[in-house]
Design a protein around this motif. Structure first.
Motif, mmCIF file in Angstrom:
data_model
loop_
_atom_site.group_PDB
_atom_site.id
_atom_site.type_symbol
_atom_site.label_atom_id
_atom_site.label_comp_id
_atom_site.label_asym_id
_atom_site.label_seq_id
_atom_site.Cartn_x
_atom_site.Cartn_y
_atom_site.Cartn_z
ATOM 1 N N GLN A 1 0.814 -1.224 0.000
ATOM 2 C CA GLN A 1 0.000 0.000 0.000
ATOM 3 C C GLN A 1 0.847 1.274 0.000
ATOM 4 O O GLN A 1 0.317 2.385 -0.111
ATOM 5 N N GLU A 2 2.173 1.124 0.126
ATOM 6 C CA GLU A 2 3.038 2.294 0.282
ATOM 7 C C GLU A 2 3.343 3.031 -1.014
ATOM 8 O O GLU A 2 3.801 4.159 -0.993
ATOM 9 N N SER A 3 3.135 2.372 -2.157
ATOM 10 C CA SER A 3 3.392 3.083 -3.418
ATOM 11 C C SER A 3 2.542 2.514 -4.547
ATOM 12 O O SER A 3 2.155 1.343 -4.529
ATOM 13 N N VAL A 4 2.292 3.372 -5.533
ATOM 14 C CA VAL A 4 1.515 2.949 -6.704
ATOM 15 C C VAL A 4 2.299 1.901 -7.491
ATOM 16 O O VAL A 4 1.717 0.959 -8.022
ATOM 17 N N SER A 5 3.627 2.052 -7.565
ATOM 18 C CA SER A 5 4.426 1.075 -8.321
ATOM 19 C C SER A 5 4.295 -0.322 -7.719
ATOM 20 O O SER A 5 4.237 -1.319 -8.441
ATOM 21 N N ASN A 6 4.245 -0.410 -6.370
ATOM 22 C CA ASN A 6 4.028 -1.713 -5.726
ATOM 23 C C ASN A 6 2.712 -2.334 -6.200
ATOM 24 O O ASN A 6 2.641 -3.520 -6.542
ATOM 25 N N LYS A 7 1.672 -1.502 -6.212
ATOM 26 C CA LYS A 7 0.344 -1.998 -6.593
ATOM 27 C C LYS A 7 0.295 -2.397 -8.069
ATOM 28 O O LYS A 7 -0.373 -3.373 -8.430
ATOM 29 N N ILE A 8 1.006 -1.641 -8.909
ATOM 30 C CA ILE A 8 1.037 -1.979 -10.337
ATOM 31 C C ILE A 8 1.694 -3.338 -10.550
ATOM 32 O O ILE A 8 1.205 -4.166 -11.333
ATOM 33 N N VAL A 9 2.814 -3.584 -9.851
ATOM 34 C CA VAL A 9 3.509 -4.867 -9.991
ATOM 35 C C VAL A 9 2.582 -6.020 -9.611
ATOM 36 O O VAL A 9 2.483 -7.030 -10.321
ATOM 37 N N VAL A 10 1.869 -5.862 -8.498
ATOM 38 C CA VAL A 10 0.938 -6.915 -8.062
ATOM 39 C C VAL A 10 -0.202 -7.064 -9.072
ATOM 40 O O VAL A 10 -0.629 -8.177 -9.401
ATOM 41 N N GLY A 11 -0.662 -5.934 -9.595
ATOM 42 C CA GLY A 11 -1.716 -5.985 -10.624
ATOM 43 C C GLY A 11 -1.259 -6.720 -11.872
ATOM 44 O O GLY A 11 -1.998 -7.536 -12.440
ATOM 45 N N LEU A 12 -0.027 -6.442 -12.310
ATOM 46 C CA LEU A 12 0.516 -7.127 -13.496
ATOM 47 C C LEU A 12 0.638 -8.627 -13.251
ATOM 48 O O LEU A 12 0.409 -9.441 -14.145
ATOM 49 N N GLU A 13 1.006 -8.982 -12.013
ATOM 50 C CA GLU A 13 1.121 -10.410 -11.680
ATOM 51 C C GLU A 13 -0.236 -11.097 -11.774
ATOM 52 O O GLU A 13 -0.348 -12.212 -12.280
ATOM 53 N N ARG A 14 -1.277 -10.401 -11.351
ATOM 54 C CA ARG A 14 -2.630 -10.958 -11.448
ATOM 55 C C ARG A 14 -3.034 -11.126 -12.913
ATOM 56 O O ARG A 14 -3.648 -12.120 -13.294
ATOM 57 N N ILE A 15 -2.683 -10.138 -13.734
ATOM 58 C CA ILE A 15 -3.011 -10.214 -15.163
ATOM 59 C C ILE A 15 -2.245 -11.359 -15.828
ATOM 60 O O ILE A 15 -2.794 -12.073 -16.668
ATOM 61 N N SER A 16 -0.980 -11.560 -15.413
ATOM 62 C CA SER A 16 -0.203 -12.670 -15.988
ATOM 63 C C SER A 16 -0.851 -14.010 -15.661
ATOM 64 O O SER A 16 -0.816 -14.947 -16.460
ATOM 65 N N GLU A 17 -1.488 -14.085 -14.484
ATOM 66 C CA GLU A 17 -2.214 -15.315 -14.113
ATOM 67 C C GLU A 17 -3.395 -15.548 -15.064
ATOM 68 O O GLU A 17 -3.705 -16.687 -15.422
ATOM 69 N N VAL A 18 -4.051 -14.462 -15.460
ATOM 70 C CA VAL A 18 -5.179 -14.574 -16.397
ATOM 71 C C VAL A 18 -4.687 -15.129 -17.735
ATOM 72 O O VAL A 18 -5.297 -16.025 -18.321
ATOM 73 N N PHE A 19 -3.551 -14.597 -18.229
ATOM 74 C CA PHE A 19 -2.974 -15.114 -19.478
ATOM 75 C C PHE A 19 -2.685 -16.606 -19.364
ATOM 76 O O PHE A 19 -3.004 -17.380 -20.268
#
Length: 202
Positions: free
Chosen positions: A12-30
């Motif tokens: 929760q400390e930075s937007v970049s942290n959240k983006i990385v986690v978001g990208l990881e979730r999207i990679s799971e969808v792929f």
């Protein structure tokens, strides 16, 4: 010790942290979509990726060595996948290159048919992007292109065919320009996988 972006408090400390986690979730969808297609088609996910790559890229890139770099796996892994695809009569080996020890991988008629069935596995994700407005799409696209280029420069991505790494890319009047097309490049015109790409030599 460096904190992990998967630590839900540090996240929760930075937007970049959240983006990385978001990208990881999207990679799971792929991965999920690709596995679902693989199960239906009776081939492995990497085999589907190889077939689709061969269908849309020039023949000189369709070798075991290049595919190993493209998918960031070992040559034996690609060789095993190619052997399996050949047994299933989905590809053919073209030994017409001057070096008789190497070959180009080409699709058979059966392989082309399978590509037509499997190539749209990522469409559910595309459908979501189609609902974005142009400004949102441009922001996302510019960030993705920059990320790919920087990951390649850092040695994390082995292969990229984006404008920024191409010998035809330059700057004119402070703007992106393609010497091959002889025209300026708007941000949305920058390519992620350009068919005319030629690697820039340092």
């Amino acid at each position: 010790m460096e904190k992990s972006v998967f630590d839900t408090f540090f996240q929760q400390e930075s937007v970049s942290n959240k983006i990385v986690v978001g990208l990881e979730r999207i990679s799971e969808v792929f991965r999920t979509l690709l596995w679902a297609e693989a199960k239906k088609s009776g081939v492995s996910p990497i085999q589907i990726q190889i077939l689709i790559f061969i269908a849309y890229h020039e023949s000189s890139l369709c070798t075991v060595s290049y595919l190993a770099k493209e998918f960031d796996v070992t040559k034996p892994t690609i060789s095993d996948a190619v052997k399996s695809l050949e047994k299933k009569k989905l590809i053919l080996k073209d030994y017409s290159k001057p070096d008789s020890r190497s070959y180009l991988i080409v699709l058979s008629a059966k392989g082309k048919e399978l590509v037509s069935v499997t190539e749209n596995y990522a469409n559910p994700i595309k459908k979501q992007f189609d609902s974005f407005d142009n400004e949102q799409l441009q922001t996302v696209y510019e960030a993705i292109v920059k990320l790919i280029y920087n990951l390649n420069k850092s040695g994390i991505i082995s292969v990229q065919r984006t404008c920024f790494a191409c010998k035809f890319y330059t700057k004119k009047n402070g703007k992106d320009y393609c010497e091959y097309l002889q025209q300026p490049l708007a941000p949305e015109a920058i390519r992620v996988d350009c068919p005319e790409f030629e690697e820039k030599r340092n």
